[in-house]
Design an enzyme around this catalytic site. Structure first.
Site, PDB file in Angstrom:
ATOM      1  N   LYS A 110      -0.895  -9.389   3.143  1.00 30.20           N
ATOM      2  CA  LYS A 110      -0.159  -8.859   4.300  1.00 30.20           C
ATOM      3  C   LYS A 110      -1.045  -7.835   4.982  1.00 30.20           C
ATOM      4  O   LYS A 110      -1.794  -7.102   4.332  1.00 30.20           O
ATOM      5  CB  LYS A 110       1.150  -8.210   3.837  1.00 30.20           C
TER       6      LYS A 110
ATOM      7  N   GLU B 193      -0.965  -5.166   8.772  1.00 27.92           N
ATOM      8  CA  GLU B 193      -0.079  -4.614   9.810  1.00 27.92           C
ATOM      9  C   GLU B 193      -0.638  -4.903  11.198  1.00 27.92           C
ATOM     10  O   GLU B 193      -1.786  -4.569  11.489  1.00 27.92           O
ATOM     11  CB  GLU B 193       0.055  -3.103   9.603  1.00 27.92           C
TER      12      GLU B 193
ATOM     13  N   ASP C 280       0.838  -1.203   0.000  1.00 22.23           N
ATOM     14  CA  ASP C 280       0.000   0.000   0.000  1.00 22.23           C
ATOM     15  C   ASP C 280       0.875   1.256   0.000  1.00 22.23           C
ATOM     16  O   ASP C 280       0.365   2.372  -0.105  1.00 22.23           O
ATOM     17  CB  ASP C 280      -1.014  -0.002   1.148  1.00 22.23           C
ATOM     18  N   SER C 281       2.196   1.066   0.026  1.00 22.66           N
ATOM     19  CA  SER C 281       3.111   2.186  -0.242  1.00 22.66           C
ATOM     20  C   SER C 281       2.802   2.806  -1.599  1.00 22.66           C
ATOM     21  O   SER C 281       3.187   3.946  -1.872  1.00 22.66           O
ATOM     22  CB  SER C 281       4.574   1.717  -0.201  1.00 22.66           C
TER      23      SER C 281
ATOM     24  N   GLU D 112       9.576  -3.732  10.018  1.00 26.62           N
ATOM     25  CA  GLU D 112       9.879  -2.400   9.465  1.00 26.62           C
ATOM     26  C   GLU D 112      10.404  -1.472  10.560  1.00 26.62           C
ATOM     27  O   GLU D 112       9.750  -1.287  11.609  1.00 26.62           O
ATOM     28  CB  GLU D 112       8.615  -1.794   8.829  1.00 26.62           C
TER      29      GLU D 112
END
Ligand code: KIV
Length: 259
Positions: free
Chosen positions: A114, A116, A47-48, A183
């Protein structure tokens, strides 16, 4: 380059073989094809893309429709790499929504998803895996929480964060994650998690001892010089090369030396 399709189980097994995992993000067809030709085993439609492709100030604005659009483009490259897609912000706030949205990403071409978080999303992770979709964890700095956190901070510097990261990593492994992205975790804590858990850790700005590394591809290629990132040194200066080539072509057109 591996000729056969890479699965989540194979990525997980790379840790046992001591094989480091070099992963990159891909958001469109040509980039996916080039990265796959270079032999990258895991491509993430992160989603970057909200920041590096769509120009949003952070990733919290990315929608499911935008993720599906980019996953479809990457999937059209038919990569040998495992194609993982991010569940965007607020798309997995209940187990039911997590499964429904993971299934939408799979329908668009993703082979794993994925999201978070750790203990806070363990019900969602279990539900996604129970539905047959492999899950990649993401701990440490969580960009979807950047507004609550007030910035991109390194995690694991104090005992509370250190213990929380270990507990979250254990929870993701118990829930069945095939690997975990770390991260902006301190190199020391990232190394400890890497020794502790049986599945691969894939670091970004988390030191050299993770089982693999992942980068946002435009950062690796030096395409976005307006971001001043400490954790990545570009391996190419694509922004300068593009500007130079475009200017040379423009000058040639304007002076009539190139019709
Ligand atoms: O969205 C993304 O690109 C990511 C990577 C930074 C791991 O989550």
């Amino acid at each position: 380059m591996t000729a056969s399709k890479i699965t989540a189980a194979e990525v997980r097994e790379m840790k046992g073989r001591g094989q480091k995992i070099a992963s990159l993000t891909a958001y469109d067809f040509p980039m996916a094809r080039l990265l796959d030709q270079a032999g990258i085993p895991l491509l993430l439609v992160g989603d970057s893309l909200g920041m590096v492709v769509l120009g949003y100030p952070d990733t919290t604005h990315v929608t499911m429709a935008e993720m599906e659009h980019h996953v479809r483009a990457v999937a059209r490259a038919q990569p040998h790499a495992l194609l993982v897609a991010d569940l965007p912000c607020k798309s997995y706030d209940t187990p039911e929504r997590a499964v429904a949205n993971a299934q939408r990403l799979v329908a668009a071409g993703a082979e794993a998803v994925k999201a978070e978080g750790g203990r806070d999303i363990v019900l969602q992770v279990r539900a996604i895996i129970a539905s047959g979709i492999p899950f990649l964890g993401h701990l440490g700095m969580l960009p979807q929480h950047v507004l609550e956190e007030g910035g991109y901070r390194i995690k694991g510097k104090n005992d509370v964060e250190h213990e929380a990261l270990l507990a979250d990593a254990d929870a993701l492994v118990q829930a069945g994650a095939f690997a975990v992205v770390l991260e902006l975790v301190t190199a020391k804590v990232a190394a400890e998690i890497t020794r502790r858990i049986p599945v691969p850790t894939i670091g970004i700005g988390s030191g050299p001892d993770c089982d693999g590394q992942i980068l946002v591809t435009p950062d690796l290629l030096g395409l976005l010089p307006w971001y001043n990132l400490k954790h990545v040194k570009p391996w190419l200066n694509a922004a300068d090369q593009m500007r130079t080539a475009v200017k040379q072509w423009k000058d040639a057109v304007e002076t009539g030396t190139k019709p």
